[in-house]
Design a protein around this motif. Structure first.
Motif, short mmCIF file in Angstrom:
data_model
loop_
_atom_site.label_atom_id
_atom_site.label_comp_id
_atom_site.label_asym_id
_atom_site.label_seq_id
_atom_site.Cartn_x
_atom_site.Cartn_y
_atom_site.Cartn_z
N ALA A 4 0.86 -1.15 0.05
CA ALA A 4 0.08 0.15 0.03
C ALA A 4 0.92 1.27 0.11
O ALA A 4 0.40 2.35 -0.07
N GLY A 5 2.24 1.12 0.05
CA GLY A 5 3.01 2.35 -0.07
C GLY A 5 3.39 2.76 1.23
O GLY A 5 3.73 3.83 1.25
N LEU A 6 3.02 2.19 2.22
CA LEU A 6 3.44 2.50 3.57
C LEU A 6 4.70 1.75 4.24
O LEU A 6 4.80 0.81 3.72
N ASP A 7 5.52 2.42 4.95
CA ASP A 7 6.65 1.89 5.54
C ASP A 7 6.32 0.78 6.57
O ASP A 7 6.01 1.41 7.75
N PRO A 8 6.80 -0.39 6.44
CA PRO A 8 6.46 -1.24 7.60
C PRO A 8 7.13 -1.08 8.84
O PRO A 8 7.02 -1.66 9.68
N ALA A 9 8.54 -0.47 8.45
CA ALA A 9 9.19 -0.19 9.47
C ALA A 9 8.78 0.94 10.53
O ALA A 9 9.37 1.47 11.48
N LYS A 10 7.72 1.75 10.06
CA LYS A 10 7.46 2.97 10.77
C LYS A 10 5.82 2.79 10.78
O LYS A 10 4.82 3.55 10.05
N PRO A 11 5.19 1.88 11.64
CA PRO A 11 3.88 1.79 11.66
C PRO A 11 3.08 3.13 12.36
O PRO A 11 3.80 3.99 12.96
N PRO A 12 1.82 3.52 12.17
CA PRO A 12 1.48 4.74 12.70
C PRO A 12 1.40 5.08 14.10
O PRO A 12 1.21 3.93 14.89
N VAL A 13 1.67 6.29 14.67
CA VAL A 13 1.54 6.56 16.00
C VAL A 13 0.59 7.43 16.58
O VAL A 13 0.24 7.33 17.59
N THR A 14 -0.16 8.03 15.36
CA THR A 14 -1.19 8.97 15.92
C THR A 14 -2.66 8.32 15.24
O THR A 14 -2.53 7.73 14.17
N TRP A 15 -3.73 8.81 15.69
CA TRP A 15 -4.97 8.66 15.08
C TRP A 15 -5.04 8.82 13.69
O TRP A 15 -5.63 8.34 12.85
N ARG A 16 -4.40 10.30 13.45
CA ARG A 16 -4.47 10.79 12.20
C ARG A 16 -3.71 9.82 11.07
O ARG A 16 -4.33 9.53 10.12
N ASP A 17 -2.63 9.62 11.38
CA ASP A 17 -1.96 8.82 10.37
C ASP A 17 -2.37 7.31 10.39
O ASP A 17 -2.33 6.56 9.43
N TRP A 18 -3.11 6.75 11.57
CA TRP A 18 -3.63 5.36 11.44
C TRP A 18 -4.80 5.71 10.61
O TRP A 18 -5.06 4.52 9.84
N GLN A 19 -5.89 6.16 10.82
CA GLN A 19 -6.83 6.63 9.87
C GLN A 19 -6.57 6.63 8.65
O GLN A 19 -7.31 5.89 7.67
N ALA A 20 -5.50 7.52 8.25
CA ALA A 20 -5.23 7.55 6.72
C ALA A 20 -4.63 6.12 6.36
O ALA A 20 -5.12 5.88 5.19
N ALA A 21 -3.98 5.60 6.97
CA ALA A 21 -3.33 4.14 6.64
C ALA A 21 -4.38 3.18 6.43
O ALA A 21 -4.50 2.32 5.37
#
Length: 414
Positions: A159-176
Protein backbone atom coordinates in the motif's frame (compact mmCIF):
# COMPACT_ATOMS: atom_id res chain seq x y z
CA UNK A 1 -7.20 -14.97 27.87
CA UNK A 2 -7.98 -14.35 24.49
CA UNK A 3 -10.51 -11.95 23.12
CA UNK A 4 -12.33 -12.93 25.78
CA UNK A 5 -9.03 -10.64 26.46
CA UNK A 6 -8.47 -11.60 23.93
CA UNK A 7 -9.07 -15.17 24.69
CA UNK A 8 -6.01 -23.28 27.62
CA UNK A 9 -5.39 -27.50 29.68
CA UNK A 10 -5.78 -31.33 29.91
CA UNK A 11 -8.60 -33.61 28.92
CA UNK A 12 -11.76 -32.23 30.46
CA UNK A 13 -12.91 -33.70 33.74
CA UNK A 14 -16.63 -34.15 34.34
CA UNK A 15 -18.00 -30.75 35.29
CA UNK A 16 -19.61 -32.14 38.43
CA UNK A 17 -16.37 -33.70 39.66
CA UNK A 18 -15.23 -30.56 41.43
CA UNK A 19 -16.46 -30.02 44.92
CA UNK A 20 -15.25 -27.89 47.78
CA UNK A 21 -14.72 -28.44 51.45
CA UNK A 22 -11.63 -30.40 52.51
CA UNK A 23 -12.12 -33.67 50.65
CA UNK A 24 -8.61 -34.85 49.78
CA UNK A 25 -6.98 -37.78 48.08
CA UNK A 26 -5.00 -40.26 50.14
CA UNK A 27 -1.70 -41.13 48.47
CA UNK A 28 0.31 -43.74 50.35
CA UNK A 29 0.91 -42.50 53.90
CA UNK A 30 0.55 -38.83 52.99
CA UNK A 31 -2.61 -36.82 52.73
CA UNK A 32 -2.74 -35.09 49.35
CA UNK A 33 -4.98 -32.08 48.76
CA UNK A 34 -6.50 -31.96 45.29
CA UNK A 35 -7.47 -28.62 43.76
CA UNK A 36 -9.83 -28.67 40.80
CA UNK A 37 -8.95 -25.81 38.47
CA UNK A 38 -11.19 -24.44 35.71
CA UNK A 39 -9.95 -22.08 33.02
CA UNK A 40 -10.41 -21.27 29.35
CA UNK A 41 -6.82 -21.27 28.11
CA UNK A 42 -7.46 -23.34 25.01
CA UNK A 43 -5.12 -21.39 22.70
CA UNK A 44 -1.40 -21.43 21.89
CA UNK A 45 -0.63 -20.45 25.50
CA UNK A 46 -2.01 -23.76 26.77
CA UNK A 47 1.27 -25.76 26.73
CA UNK A 48 3.03 -23.17 28.89
CA UNK A 49 0.28 -23.38 31.51
CA UNK A 50 0.28 -27.16 31.38
CA UNK A 51 4.04 -27.21 31.92
CA UNK A 52 3.87 -25.02 35.01
CA UNK A 53 1.02 -27.01 36.53
CA UNK A 54 3.02 -30.20 35.98
CA UNK A 55 6.08 -28.62 37.57
CA UNK A 56 4.03 -27.53 40.57
CA UNK A 57 2.53 -31.00 40.99
CA UNK A 58 5.98 -32.58 40.71
CA UNK A 59 7.53 -30.28 43.32
CA UNK A 60 4.62 -30.05 45.79
CA UNK A 61 3.81 -33.65 46.76
CA UNK A 62 1.14 -32.56 49.25
CA UNK A 63 -0.94 -30.81 46.60
CA UNK A 64 -2.25 -31.86 43.21
CA UNK A 65 -3.90 -29.54 40.70
CA UNK A 66 -6.36 -31.14 38.29
CA UNK A 67 -7.32 -28.86 35.43
CA UNK A 68 -10.54 -28.77 33.48
CA UNK A 69 -10.21 -26.75 30.27
CA UNK A 70 -13.20 -25.46 28.34
CA UNK A 71 -14.00 -22.53 26.12
CA UNK A 72 -14.75 -19.28 27.93
CA UNK A 73 -18.42 -19.23 26.95
CA UNK A 74 -18.93 -22.71 28.37
CA UNK A 75 -17.00 -21.81 31.53
CA UNK A 76 -19.22 -18.83 32.28
CA UNK A 77 -22.37 -20.80 31.52
CA UNK A 78 -21.34 -23.49 34.00
CA UNK A 79 -19.52 -21.56 36.71
CA UNK A 80 -22.17 -19.80 38.77
CA UNK A 81 -24.59 -22.76 38.76
CA UNK A 82 -21.69 -24.99 39.84
CA UNK A 83 -20.74 -22.61 42.66
CA UNK A 84 -24.30 -22.24 43.96
CA UNK A 85 -24.98 -25.99 43.80
CA UNK A 86 -21.90 -26.78 45.88
CA UNK A 87 -20.13 -28.50 42.98
CA UNK A 88 -17.96 -25.59 41.91
CA UNK A 89 -14.23 -25.86 41.22
CA UNK A 90 -11.77 -24.97 43.96
CA UNK A 91 -9.76 -22.67 41.73
CA UNK A 92 -10.70 -20.64 38.65
CA UNK A 93 -8.81 -18.29 36.35
CA UNK A 94 -10.71 -15.66 34.40
CA UNK A 95 -10.60 -12.08 33.16
CA UNK A 96 -10.43 -9.47 35.93
CA UNK A 97 -13.61 -7.90 34.59
CA UNK A 98 -15.58 -10.75 36.21
CA UNK A 99 -14.11 -10.49 39.73
CA UNK A 100 -16.70 -7.99 40.98
CA UNK A 101 -19.62 -9.95 39.55
CA UNK A 102 -18.72 -13.18 41.33
CA UNK A 103 -17.47 -11.53 44.52
CA UNK A 104 -20.77 -9.67 44.84
CA UNK A 105 -22.60 -13.00 44.83
CA UNK A 106 -20.53 -14.27 47.76
CA UNK A 107 -19.02 -17.24 45.93
CA UNK A 108 -15.36 -16.13 46.13
CA UNK A 109 -13.06 -16.37 49.13
CA UNK A 110 -11.23 -13.21 50.28
CA UNK A 111 -7.47 -13.52 49.73
CA UNK A 112 -6.07 -10.50 51.58
CA UNK A 113 -3.85 -12.67 53.78
CA UNK A 114 -1.78 -13.78 50.76
CA UNK A 115 -0.77 -10.20 49.99
CA UNK A 116 2.34 -9.51 52.03
CA UNK A 117 4.12 -6.21 51.47
CA UNK A 118 6.81 -8.15 49.62
CA UNK A 119 4.24 -9.68 47.26
CA UNK A 120 2.64 -6.32 46.54
CA UNK A 121 6.02 -4.71 45.85
CA UNK A 122 7.03 -7.43 43.39
CA UNK A 123 3.83 -7.38 41.30
CA UNK A 124 2.62 -4.95 38.63
CA UNK A 125 0.53 -2.40 40.57
CA UNK A 126 -2.53 -2.23 38.24
CA UNK A 127 -2.70 -6.04 38.26
CA UNK A 128 -2.97 -6.01 42.06
CA UNK A 129 -5.46 -3.13 42.11
CA UNK A 130 -7.74 -4.98 39.69
CA UNK A 131 -8.24 -7.82 42.20
CA UNK A 132 -10.03 -5.56 44.72
CA UNK A 133 -13.78 -5.49 45.25
CA UNK A 134 -15.22 -3.29 48.01
CA UNK A 135 -11.86 -2.94 49.71
CA UNK A 136 -10.89 -6.62 49.74
CA UNK A 137 -8.70 -8.72 47.45
CA UNK A 138 -10.78 -11.53 45.96
CA UNK A 139 -8.18 -12.68 43.45
CA UNK A 140 -4.46 -13.07 42.80
CA UNK A 141 -2.89 -11.90 39.51
CA UNK A 142 -2.28 -14.47 36.80
CA UNK A 143 -1.58 -12.36 33.70
CA UNK A 144 -1.33 -8.67 32.83
CA UNK A 145 -0.56 -7.52 29.32
CA UNK A 146 -1.25 -4.49 27.16
CA UNK A 147 -3.27 -5.10 24.02
CA UNK A 148 -1.30 -3.98 20.96
CA UNK A 149 -1.77 -3.45 17.24
CA UNK A 150 -0.55 -6.21 14.94
CA UNK A 151 0.17 -5.16 11.36
CA UNK A 152 0.92 -7.11 8.19
CA UNK A 153 4.24 -5.83 6.84
CA UNK A 154 3.65 -7.09 3.30
CA UNK A 155 0.27 -5.40 3.02
CA UNK A 156 1.77 -2.18 4.38
CA UNK A 157 4.51 -2.29 1.77
CA UNK A 158 2.03 -3.07 -1.02
CA UNK A 159 0.00 0.00 0.00
CA UNK A 160 3.07 2.26 -0.13
CA UNK A 161 3.40 2.41 3.67
CA UNK A 162 6.70 1.91 5.45
CA UNK A 163 6.42 -1.32 7.49
CA UNK A 164 9.31 -0.12 9.65
CA UNK A 165 7.24 2.89 10.73
CA UNK A 166 3.73 1.88 11.82
CA UNK A 167 1.37 4.81 12.56
CA UNK A 168 1.66 6.38 15.99
CA UNK A 169 -1.24 8.88 15.90
CA UNK A 170 -4.92 8.56 15.06
CA UNK A 171 -4.51 10.85 12.05
CA UNK A 172 -1.82 8.66 10.49
CA UNK A 173 -3.59 5.47 11.55
CA UNK A 174 -6.91 6.42 10.00
CA UNK A 175 -5.21 7.53 6.78
CA UNK A 176 -3.31 4.23 6.64
CA UNK A 177 -6.47 2.18 7.21
CA UNK A 178 -8.11 3.84 4.21
CA UNK A 179 -5.09 3.05 2.03
CA UNK A 180 -5.04 -0.52 3.24
CA UNK A 181 -8.71 -1.11 2.37
CA UNK A 182 -9.03 -2.57 -1.14
CA UNK A 183 -12.29 -2.95 -3.06
CA UNK A 184 -10.95 -3.82 -6.49
CA UNK A 185 -14.28 -4.71 -8.13
CA UNK A 186 -16.18 -1.81 -6.61
CA UNK A 187 -19.00 -3.91 -5.16
CA UNK A 188 -18.78 -2.27 -1.73
CA UNK A 189 -17.30 -5.39 -0.14
CA UNK A 190 -13.54 -4.96 0.16
CA UNK A 191 -11.34 -7.92 -0.63
CA UNK A 192 -8.90 -6.49 1.91
CA UNK A 193 -9.78 -4.47 4.99
CA UNK A 194 -7.62 -1.93 6.76
CA UNK A 195 -8.45 -3.53 10.08
CA UNK A 196 -10.72 -6.06 11.77
CA UNK A 197 -12.63 -4.27 14.52
CA UNK A 198 -14.79 -6.72 16.49
CA UNK A 199 -17.89 -5.73 18.45
CA UNK A 200 -18.79 -8.84 20.48
CA UNK A 201 -17.31 -12.01 22.00
CA UNK A 202 -13.90 -10.43 22.13
CA UNK A 203 -11.46 -8.48 24.19
CA UNK A 204 -12.73 -4.95 24.65
CA UNK A 205 -11.31 -2.93 21.75
CA UNK A 206 -13.87 -0.11 21.53
CA UNK A 207 -13.05 1.25 25.03
CA UNK A 208 -9.50 1.87 23.79
CA UNK A 209 -10.97 4.18 21.16
CA UNK A 210 -13.08 5.96 23.80
CA UNK A 211 -10.06 6.47 26.05
CA UNK A 212 -7.93 7.67 23.16
CA UNK A 213 -10.29 10.60 22.68
CA UNK A 214 -10.71 11.32 26.40
CA UNK A 215 -14.02 9.46 26.73
CA UNK A 216 -15.01 6.52 28.89
CA UNK A 217 -17.55 3.76 29.19
CA UNK A 218 -19.06 5.44 32.25
CA UNK A 219 -19.38 8.79 30.44
CA UNK A 220 -20.80 7.67 27.11
CA UNK A 221 -22.83 10.81 26.70
CA UNK A 222 -19.78 13.08 26.87
CA UNK A 223 -18.65 14.94 23.72
CA UNK A 224 -15.37 13.01 23.79
CA UNK A 225 -17.11 9.63 23.80
CA UNK A 226 -19.61 10.58 21.12
CA UNK A 227 -16.90 12.04 18.91
CA UNK A 228 -14.76 8.89 19.20
CA UNK A 229 -17.60 6.56 18.27
CA UNK A 230 -18.72 8.87 15.47
CA UNK A 231 -15.23 9.01 13.93
CA UNK A 232 -14.66 5.29 14.00
CA UNK A 233 -18.16 4.29 12.97
CA UNK A 234 -17.90 6.65 9.98
CA UNK A 235 -14.70 4.90 8.96
CA UNK A 236 -16.53 1.57 9.11
CA UNK A 237 -19.81 2.64 7.49
CA UNK A 238 -18.48 5.05 4.86
CA UNK A 239 -14.90 3.91 4.23
CA UNK A 240 -15.40 0.17 4.86
CA UNK A 241 -12.17 -0.15 6.83
CA UNK A 242 -13.62 -3.13 8.74
CA UNK A 243 -16.53 -5.54 8.38
CA UNK A 244 -19.34 -5.19 10.91
CA UNK A 245 -20.60 -7.87 13.25
CA UNK A 246 -17.21 -9.44 13.91
CA UNK A 247 -16.51 -11.61 16.93
CA UNK A 248 -12.96 -11.83 18.24
CA UNK A 249 -12.20 -15.12 16.50
CA UNK A 250 -13.51 -13.68 13.22
CA UNK A 251 -11.21 -10.68 13.49
CA UNK A 252 -8.19 -12.85 14.21
CA UNK A 253 -9.03 -15.06 11.23
CA UNK A 254 -9.25 -12.10 8.87
CA UNK A 255 -5.81 -10.92 9.93
CA UNK A 256 -4.33 -14.41 9.89
CA UNK A 257 -5.52 -15.01 6.32
CA UNK A 258 -4.23 -11.66 5.04
CA UNK A 259 -7.71 -10.19 4.54
CA UNK A 260 -7.19 -7.49 7.19
CA UNK A 261 -3.99 -5.47 7.41
CA UNK A 262 -4.17 -4.71 11.15
CA UNK A 263 -5.67 -6.29 14.23
CA UNK A 264 -5.75 -5.29 17.90
CA UNK A 265 -5.18 -8.24 20.20
CA UNK A 266 -2.86 -9.73 22.78
CA UNK A 267 0.34 -11.80 22.88
CA UNK A 268 -1.52 -15.09 22.82
CA UNK A 269 -1.88 -14.71 19.04
CA UNK A 270 1.82 -14.40 18.20
CA UNK A 271 2.26 -18.16 17.91
CA UNK A 272 -0.78 -18.65 15.70
CA UNK A 273 0.16 -15.80 13.39
CA UNK A 274 3.74 -17.07 13.10
CA UNK A 275 2.51 -20.58 12.30
CA UNK A 276 0.32 -19.06 9.56
CA UNK A 277 3.48 -17.70 7.95
CA UNK A 278 2.59 -14.02 8.41
CA UNK A 279 5.30 -11.39 8.31
CA UNK A 280 3.90 -9.14 11.01
CA UNK A 281 4.94 -6.53 13.50
CA UNK A 282 3.43 -5.35 16.78
CA UNK A 283 3.18 -1.76 17.93
CA UNK A 284 1.42 0.38 20.49
CA UNK A 285 -2.14 1.27 19.57
CA UNK A 286 -1.76 4.69 17.91
CA UNK A 287 -2.38 7.62 20.23
CA UNK A 288 -5.60 9.58 20.03
CA UNK A 289 -6.00 13.24 21.00
CA UNK A 290 -5.96 12.30 24.71
CA UNK A 291 -2.64 10.46 24.39
CA UNK A 292 -1.40 6.87 24.19
CA UNK A 293 -3.56 4.35 26.01
CA UNK A 294 -4.58 0.74 25.59
CA UNK A 295 -6.50 -2.00 27.33
CA UNK A 296 -4.87 -4.24 29.90
CA UNK A 297 -5.65 -7.85 29.20
CA UNK A 298 -5.62 -9.02 32.81
CA UNK A 299 -6.69 -12.28 34.39
CA UNK A 300 -6.52 -13.61 37.93
CA UNK A 301 -7.03 -16.70 40.06
CA UNK A 302 -10.01 -16.89 42.40
CA UNK A 303 -10.89 -19.45 45.08
CA UNK A 304 -14.26 -21.01 45.86
CA UNK A 305 -15.69 -19.48 49.04
CA UNK A 306 -16.68 -23.00 50.16
CA UNK A 307 -13.12 -24.32 49.98
CA UNK A 308 -11.97 -25.53 53.38
CA UNK A 309 -8.79 -24.67 55.25
CA UNK A 310 -6.57 -27.28 53.59
CA UNK A 311 -7.62 -26.22 50.10
CA UNK A 312 -7.27 -22.54 50.95
CA UNK A 313 -3.71 -23.21 52.09
CA UNK A 314 -2.94 -25.29 48.99
CA UNK A 315 -4.28 -22.54 46.72
CA UNK A 316 -1.96 -20.04 48.36
CA UNK A 317 0.98 -22.36 47.70
CA UNK A 318 0.00 -22.31 44.02
CA UNK A 319 -0.28 -18.51 43.98
CA UNK A 320 3.19 -18.15 45.46
CA UNK A 321 4.62 -20.66 43.00
CA UNK A 322 2.93 -19.02 39.99
CA UNK A 323 4.07 -15.54 40.96
CA UNK A 324 7.65 -16.51 41.71
CA UNK A 325 10.25 -14.92 39.47
CA UNK A 326 11.31 -18.24 37.93
CA UNK A 327 7.74 -19.29 37.12
CA UNK A 328 7.00 -15.93 35.56
CA UNK A 329 10.08 -16.20 33.35
CA UNK A 330 9.03 -19.67 32.20
CA UNK A 331 5.45 -18.52 31.60
CA UNK A 332 6.59 -15.51 29.56
CA UNK A 333 9.00 -17.48 27.41
CA UNK A 334 6.45 -20.20 26.81
CA UNK A 335 3.32 -18.12 26.25
CA UNK A 336 4.47 -14.72 25.01
CA UNK A 337 2.73 -12.95 27.90
CA UNK A 338 4.70 -10.36 29.87
CA UNK A 339 5.07 -11.43 33.48
CA UNK A 340 3.12 -9.92 36.36
CA UNK A 341 6.34 -9.30 38.28
CA UNK A 342 8.26 -6.06 38.00
CA UNK A 343 11.69 -7.70 38.21
CA UNK A 344 11.47 -9.87 35.06
CA UNK A 345 13.76 -8.25 32.49
CA UNK A 346 14.04 -8.48 28.67
CA UNK A 347 17.18 -10.54 29.18
CA UNK A 348 15.12 -13.10 31.11
CA UNK A 349 12.61 -13.46 28.29
CA UNK A 350 14.88 -13.33 25.24
CA UNK A 351 13.64 -16.77 24.20
CA UNK A 352 10.43 -15.03 23.13
CA UNK A 353 11.15 -11.61 21.57
CA UNK A 354 7.50 -10.55 21.68
CA UNK A 355 7.42 -10.51 25.48
CA UNK A 356 9.60 -7.42 25.73
CA UNK A 357 7.60 -5.66 23.00
CA UNK A 358 4.38 -6.10 24.95
CA UNK A 359 5.94 -5.40 28.35
CA UNK A 360 7.33 -2.08 27.10
CA UNK A 361 3.80 -0.67 26.95
CA UNK A 362 2.44 -1.96 30.27
CA UNK A 363 2.44 1.51 31.82
CA UNK A 364 -0.05 2.69 29.16
CA UNK A 365 -2.52 -0.14 29.83
CA UNK A 366 -5.78 0.29 31.75
CA UNK A 367 -8.09 -2.29 33.28
CA UNK A 368 -11.70 -1.84 32.18
CA UNK A 369 -14.27 -1.20 34.93
CA UNK A 370 -12.22 -2.71 37.79
CA UNK A 371 -14.32 -3.90 40.72
CA UNK A 372 -17.60 -3.39 38.85
CA UNK A 373 -20.11 -6.05 39.86
CA UNK A 374 -22.32 -5.36 36.83
CA UNK A 375 -19.53 -5.45 34.23
CA UNK A 376 -21.22 -8.02 32.05
CA UNK A 377 -24.53 -6.17 31.96
CA UNK A 378 -22.84 -2.81 31.29
CA UNK A 379 -20.53 -4.04 28.58
CA UNK A 380 -22.26 -6.95 26.88
CA UNK A 381 -25.92 -6.03 27.31
CA UNK A 382 -25.74 -2.24 26.95
CA UNK A 383 -22.52 -0.99 25.38
CA UNK A 384 -21.89 -3.62 22.69
CA UNK A 385 -25.45 -3.48 21.29
CA UNK A 386 -25.19 0.33 21.16
CA UNK A 387 -21.97 0.11 19.14
CA UNK A 388 -23.56 -2.44 16.81
CA UNK A 389 -26.53 -0.15 16.16
CA UNK A 390 -24.18 2.69 15.26
CA UNK A 391 -21.79 0.71 13.04
CA UNK A 392 -24.64 -0.84 11.09
CA UNK A 393 -26.17 2.58 10.49
CA UNK A 394 -29.37 1.83 12.41
CA UNK A 395 -28.96 4.56 15.03
CA UNK A 396 -26.95 7.81 15.03
CA UNK A 397 -24.04 7.79 17.47
CA UNK A 398 -25.35 10.61 19.72
CA UNK A 399 -28.72 8.90 20.16
CA UNK A 400 -27.32 5.40 20.71
CA UNK A 401 -24.75 6.57 23.25
CA UNK A 402 -27.23 8.80 25.10
CA UNK A 403 -29.59 5.85 25.49
CA UNK A 404 -26.73 3.58 26.55
CA UNK A 405 -25.40 6.14 29.03
CA UNK A 406 -28.80 6.34 30.76
CA UNK A 407 -29.04 2.53 30.91
CA UNK A 408 -25.52 2.26 32.36
CA UNK A 409 -26.29 4.90 35.01
CA UNK A 410 -29.36 2.93 36.04
CA UNK A 411 -27.16 -0.14 36.56
CA UNK A 412 -23.92 1.33 37.91
CA UNK A 413 -25.21 4.54 39.49
CA UNK A 414 -24.13 8.11 38.68
Amino acid sequence: MKRLLALAVVAALPLTACGSGDKSEISGKSRQVTLTFWNGYTGPDRPALEALVKKFNDTHPGVRIEMNIMTWDVLFQKLLPAFTSGNGPDLVAFDDAHIGRFAAKGVLAPLDDWYTEEQKASLVKPAVEATVFKGKHYAVPMTFTPILMYYNKKLFKDAGLDPAKPPVTWRDWQAALKKLTKDTNGDGRPEQYGTALPDHQTIQVWPILLWGNGGDLLSLGSPQSVQAVQQWSDLIVKDRISPTGLGGADADKLFQTGKAATNITGPWMTTGFKEAGLDFGVAMVPAGPAGPVTLAGASSFVVNAEAGEAKQKAAREWFTFWNSRQSQIEWSNGSGFPGVRTDVTPADTKANPYVAQFAAHSAKARVLLPGQAEFRKIYEEIFEPAIQRVTTGKTPAPQALDEAAKAITAVAGP
